[in-house]
Design a protein around this motif. Structure first.
Motif, PDB file in Angstrom:
ATOM      1  N   SER A   1      29.834  78.040  33.969  1.00 56.21           N
ATOM      2  CA  SER A   1      30.311  79.289  33.209  1.00 56.21           C
ATOM      3  C   SER A   1      31.341  78.696  32.313  1.00 56.21           C
ATOM      4  CB  SER A   1      31.292  80.010  34.371  1.00 56.21           C
ATOM      5  OG  SER A   1      32.621  78.927  34.590  1.00 56.21           O
ATOM      6  N   VAL A   2      31.726  79.467  31.250  1.00 56.09           N
ATOM      7  CA  VAL A   2      32.631  79.218  30.321  1.00 56.09           C
ATOM      8  C   VAL A   2      33.667  78.515  30.755  1.00 56.09           C
ATOM      9  CG1 VAL A   2      34.180  80.188  28.319  1.00 56.09           C
ATOM     10  CG2 VAL A   2      31.709  81.188  28.887  1.00 56.09           C
ATOM     11  N   ALA A   3      34.473  78.901  31.846  1.00 54.68           N
ATOM     12  CA  ALA A   3      35.645  78.312  32.378  1.00 54.68           C
ATOM     13  C   ALA A   3      35.335  76.957  32.746  1.00 54.68           C
ATOM     14  CB  ALA A   3      36.025  79.226  33.579  1.00 54.68           C
ATOM     15  N   ASP A   4      33.873  76.798  33.447  1.00 51.93           N
ATOM     16  CA  ASP A   4      33.500  75.492  34.165  1.00 51.93           C
ATOM     17  C   ASP A   4      33.431  74.693  32.898  1.00 51.93           C
ATOM     18  OD1 ASP A   4      33.208  76.444  36.649  1.00 51.93           O
ATOM     19  OD2 ASP A   4      31.224  77.094  36.364  1.00 51.93           O
TER      20      ASP A   4
ATOM     21  N   LEU B   1      51.917  77.866  35.696  1.00 53.18           N
ATOM     22  CA  LEU B   1      50.611  78.464  36.573  1.00 53.18           C
ATOM     23  C   LEU B   1      50.425  77.443  37.488  1.00 53.18           C
ATOM     24  CD1 LEU B   1      48.566  80.682  36.560  1.00 53.18           C
ATOM     25  CD2 LEU B   1      47.204  79.131  35.150  1.00 53.18           C
ATOM     26  N   GLN B   2      50.516  78.071  38.764  1.00 57.93           N
ATOM     27  CA  GLN B   2      50.376  77.360  40.002  1.00 57.93           C
ATOM     28  C   GLN B   2      48.688  77.632  40.464  1.00 57.93           C
ATOM     29  OE1 GLN B   2      53.040  76.721  43.672  1.00 57.93           O
ATOM     30  NE2 GLN B   2      51.739  78.605  44.208  1.00 57.93           N
ATOM     31  N   GLY B   3      47.998  76.631  40.829  1.00 56.17           N
ATOM     32  CA  GLY B   3      46.705  76.571  41.136  1.00 56.17           C
ATOM     33  C   GLY B   3      46.473  77.250  42.563  1.00 56.17           C
ATOM     34  N   SER B   4      45.133  77.874  42.821  1.00 56.88           N
ATOM     35  CA  SER B   4      44.979  78.464  44.152  1.00 56.88           C
ATOM     36  C   SER B   4      44.875  77.244  45.363  1.00 56.88           C
ATOM     37  CB  SER B   4      43.993  79.302  44.196  1.00 56.88           C
ATOM     38  OG  SER B   4      42.544  78.731  44.353  1.00 56.88           O
ATOM     39  N   PHE B   5      44.636  77.515  46.414  1.00 59.28           N
ATOM     40  CA  PHE B   5      44.208  76.690  47.606  1.00 59.28           C
ATOM     41  C   PHE B   5      42.681  76.082  47.423  1.00 59.28           C
ATOM     42  CE2 PHE B   5      42.179  75.755  51.739  1.00 59.28           C
ATOM     43  CZ  PHE B   5      43.196  74.868  52.257  1.00 59.28           C
ATOM     44  N   GLN B   6      41.975  76.760  46.260  1.00 57.81           N
ATOM     45  CA  GLN B   6      40.585  76.212  45.730  1.00 57.81           C
ATOM     46  C   GLN B   6      40.616  75.978  44.526  1.00 57.81           C
ATOM     47  OE1 GLN B   6      37.709  79.050  47.763  1.00 57.81           O
ATOM     48  NE2 GLN B   6      39.566  80.192  48.257  1.00 57.81           N
TER      49      GLN B   6
ATOM     50  N   VAL C   1      41.087  84.547  54.950  1.00 56.67           N
ATOM     51  CA  VAL C   1      41.181  85.271  53.711  1.00 56.67           C
ATOM     52  C   VAL C   1      40.333  84.458  52.589  1.00 56.67           C
ATOM     53  CG1 VAL C   1      42.665  86.767  52.257  1.00 56.67           C
ATOM     54  CG2 VAL C   1      43.257  86.261  54.740  1.00 56.67           C
ATOM     55  N   ARG C   2      41.207  83.371  52.265  1.00 60.51           N
ATOM     56  CA  ARG C   2      40.711  82.479  51.211  1.00 60.51           C
ATOM     57  C   ARG C   2      40.325  83.337  49.855  1.00 60.51           C
ATOM     58  NH1 ARG C   2      42.677  78.635  53.549  1.00 60.51           N
ATOM     59  NH2 ARG C   2      41.474  77.218  54.877  1.00 60.51           N
ATOM     60  N   VAL C   3      41.163  83.868  49.263  1.00 62.08           N
ATOM     61  CA  VAL C   3      40.868  84.487  47.901  1.00 62.08           C
ATOM     62  C   VAL C   3      41.544  83.653  46.911  1.00 62.08           C
ATOM     63  CG1 VAL C   3      41.147  86.543  46.440  1.00 62.08           C
ATOM     64  CG2 VAL C   3      40.972  86.899  48.869  1.00 62.08           C
ATOM     65  N   PRO C   4      41.003  83.014  46.126  1.00 60.04           N
ATOM     66  CA  PRO C   4      41.800  82.158  45.140  1.00 60.04           C
ATOM     67  C   PRO C   4      42.618  82.880  44.333  1.00 60.04           C
ATOM     68  CG  PRO C   4      39.582  82.282  44.389  1.00 60.04           C
ATOM     69  CD  PRO C   4      39.555  83.112  45.866  1.00 60.04           C
TER      70      PRO C   4
ATOM     71  N   GLN D   1      36.274  79.742  40.471  1.00 61.21           N
ATOM     72  CA  GLN D   1      36.156  80.211  38.810  1.00 61.21           C
ATOM     73  C   GLN D   1      37.299  80.519  38.533  1.00 61.21           C
ATOM     74  OE1 GLN D   1      33.497  80.261  36.769  1.00 61.21           O
ATOM     75  NE2 GLN D   1      32.392  78.743  38.380  1.00 61.21           N
ATOM     76  N   ALA D   2      38.313  81.296  39.504  1.00 60.62           N
ATOM     77  CA  ALA D   2      39.380  81.983  39.011  1.00 60.62           C
ATOM     78  C   ALA D   2      40.412  80.527  38.340  1.00 60.62           C
ATOM     79  CB  ALA D   2      40.154  82.498  40.105  1.00 60.62           C
ATOM     80  N   ASP D   3      40.580  79.624  39.428  1.00 61.32           N
ATOM     81  CA  ASP D   3      41.253  78.404  38.907  1.00 61.32           C
ATOM     82  C   ASP D   3      40.782  77.791  37.564  1.00 61.32           C
ATOM     83  OD1 ASP D   3      41.772  78.603  41.825  1.00 61.32           O
ATOM     84  OD2 ASP D   3      43.237  77.084  41.242  1.00 61.32           O
ATOM     85  N   HIS D   4      39.623  77.682  37.371  1.00 64.40           N
ATOM     86  CA  HIS D   4      39.103  77.169  36.236  1.00 64.40           C
ATOM     87  C   HIS D   4      39.293  78.059  35.066  1.00 64.40           C
ATOM     88  CE1 HIS D   4      35.718  74.172  38.022  1.00 64.40           C
ATOM     89  NE2 HIS D   4      37.003  74.003  38.333  1.00 64.40           N
TER      90      HIS D   4
END
Ligand SMILES: [Zn+2]
Length: 446
Positions: free
Chosen positions: A405-408, A259-264, A305-308, A268-271
């Motif tokens: 968040s739960v992810a955080d 799983l490759q992370g995003s630019f950010q 654009v910057r959508v994670p 929340q998506a990455d976490h």
């Protein structure tokens, strides 16, 4: 998934081509799909939609007419978007236009030149090694004409207009793991989400997290890069509402999931997705943006654009190693024989598990002040019996402050999303916390 692969893999799915359309229309029979059209020449931010390309005939012959390679035998024998060419060429000139695979002597490589126009053929190293004549005859009959680039979108509406995008490309002619496996896993994800939506509508108002989807899902099937740019540049109004996404490809072979992370990386998506993977597939591994493999997620992560958007694929050797992601990558050996139904199903389970986590990724807001009197609520974990569980419970409760968040929480504690969710569910049962889609800080100083 394997049936669709069998049916579609050998099509010559070049970026704007009749066979790309055939494949997309076939997929559109499986689920409700909107097909967006972008004509040749259409401006897409800094890009333009290229022409439709067709190869009618192509071969390489000796001067006495012995055919050495033929497009009819394999679509990869011609560079995708090759210029037409016909004539006798000297051996040295031919070799400049004859591409071979750097690592697989018996494979035909996949080469594309959409924008730096040139003519070219592709062959195995084994064939190239036999070319000792001074001159050969080359015939490449290709045509460029106005066409229509197509992007398929399966939209699954949730309660919120905020959307999660799932992206896969369909433009690799006669290959399977890259890229058809991402497409079929994306399609099955869509089917599962549509079913879930249907069930929720039948059974009335849903309990939290059960049934109805909170987020809207957009599953995009497109030609790589230009398809993403075309879609995004023509749907700019949707971009602010896209809060996360996942690119899919190479999901059917035996390599471990990456799983490759995003630019950010702090999004929340990455976490959420990175901690969810730990609970879904302990063998899976993580990599930072652009360190595993580059694909359409670049267009979503880019400036303006910057959508994670993260990326999930089965990768033996991440990009950083300089080796191909798997042995048969971008070659004629990427056939149905290297993928299995089991691996595809396991990949699908992981994607669906990530969607589950995304749906459950609430901010956790404390109804309590101070440290919770655990024994009073029947949630005390004896530290003498289960010291890790005891510590973990307190570490999680400490972070239930309306800002995590739960992810955080999972990310901070370096623990699977699912493990945190279990504890948060228990706290919620005891009415110690409530769940919110937006931060609700309870620090009296805020
Ligand atoms: Zn590729």
């Amino acid at each position: 998934m394997l049936d669709l692969i069998q049916e579609l893999w050998y099509l010559k799915r070049d970026i704007v081509s009749d066979d790309f359309d055939r494949a997309l229309f076939r997929l559109a029979k499986e689920v409700p799909m909107t097909i967006h059209e972008y004509p040749t020449g259409e401006a897409c931010w800094t890009w333009r939609v290229p022409e439709k390309w067709t190869c009618h005939e192509a071969y390489l012959e000796t001067l006495d007419g012995r055919r050495l390679l033929d497009y009819q035998d394999h679509p990869l024998h011609v560079v995708s978007y090759s210029l037409p060419f016909e004539g006798l060429v000297r051996r040295e000139q031919l070799l400049k236009h004859l591409h071979v695979h750097p690592g697989l002597p018996d494979a035909i490589p996949y080469v594309f030149k959409y924008y730096e126009r040139d003519w070219g053929l592709c062959a195995s190293q084994a064939l190239r090694d036999t070319l000792n004549d001074d001159e050969y005859r080359v015939v490449i009959r290709t045509s460029f004409e106005p066409g229509i680039l197509k992007v398929g979108e399966i939209q699954i509406p949730g309660e919120s207009e905020e959307s999660f995008v799932i992206v896969a490309h369909l433009c690799h002619p006669a290959m399977v793991n890259d890229d058809l496996t991402g497409v079929v896993v994306g399609l099955e994800t869509a089917r599962a989400l549509l079913k879930r939506m249907g069930r929720a509508q039948e059974s009335g108002p849903p309990p939290t997290n059960g049934g109805r989807l909170y987020y809207t899902y957009r599953i995009l099937i497109l030609p790589e890069t230009i398809g993403s740019v075309a879609y995004l540049s023509h749907n700019e109004h949707l971009i602010p509402g896209m809060t996360g996404g996942l690119f899919l490809e190479m999901l059917g072979n035996d390599s471990p999931l990456a799983l490759q992370g995003s630019f950010q990386p702090e999004s929340q998506a990455d976490h959420c997705l990175t901690t969810a993977l730990r609970g879904l597939d302990p063998e899976g591994y993580l990599g930072a943006y652009r360190t595993i493999i580059d694909n359409d997620e670049r267009q979503f992560n880019a400036p303006g654009v910057r959508v994670p958007v993260l990326s999930l694929s089965r990768v033996e050797a991440p990009k950083a190693t300089g080796r191909p992601p798997y042995r048969e990558y971008h070659s004629s050996l990427d056939t149905p024989t290297i993928v299995s139904g089991e691996r595809l199903a396991a990949s699908l389970d992981v994607v669906l598990g990530m969607v589950d986590a995304w749906e459950r990724n609430y901010y956790v807001v404390n109804n309590f002040k101070g440290e919770v009197f655990c024994s009073g609520y029947g949630i005390w974990i004896d530290y003498r019996v289960n010291p890790d569980g005891h510590r973990r419970l307190f570490e999680i409760m400490e972070r239930c402050d309306g800002e995590h968040s739960v992810a955080d929480i999972a990310h901070e504690l370096d623990t699977p999303f699912q493990a945190v969710w279990e504890v948060v569910s228990l706290l919620r049962e005891k009415d110690l916390v409530w769940l919110s889609r937006t931060p609700q800080p309870t620090d009296p100083r805020r």
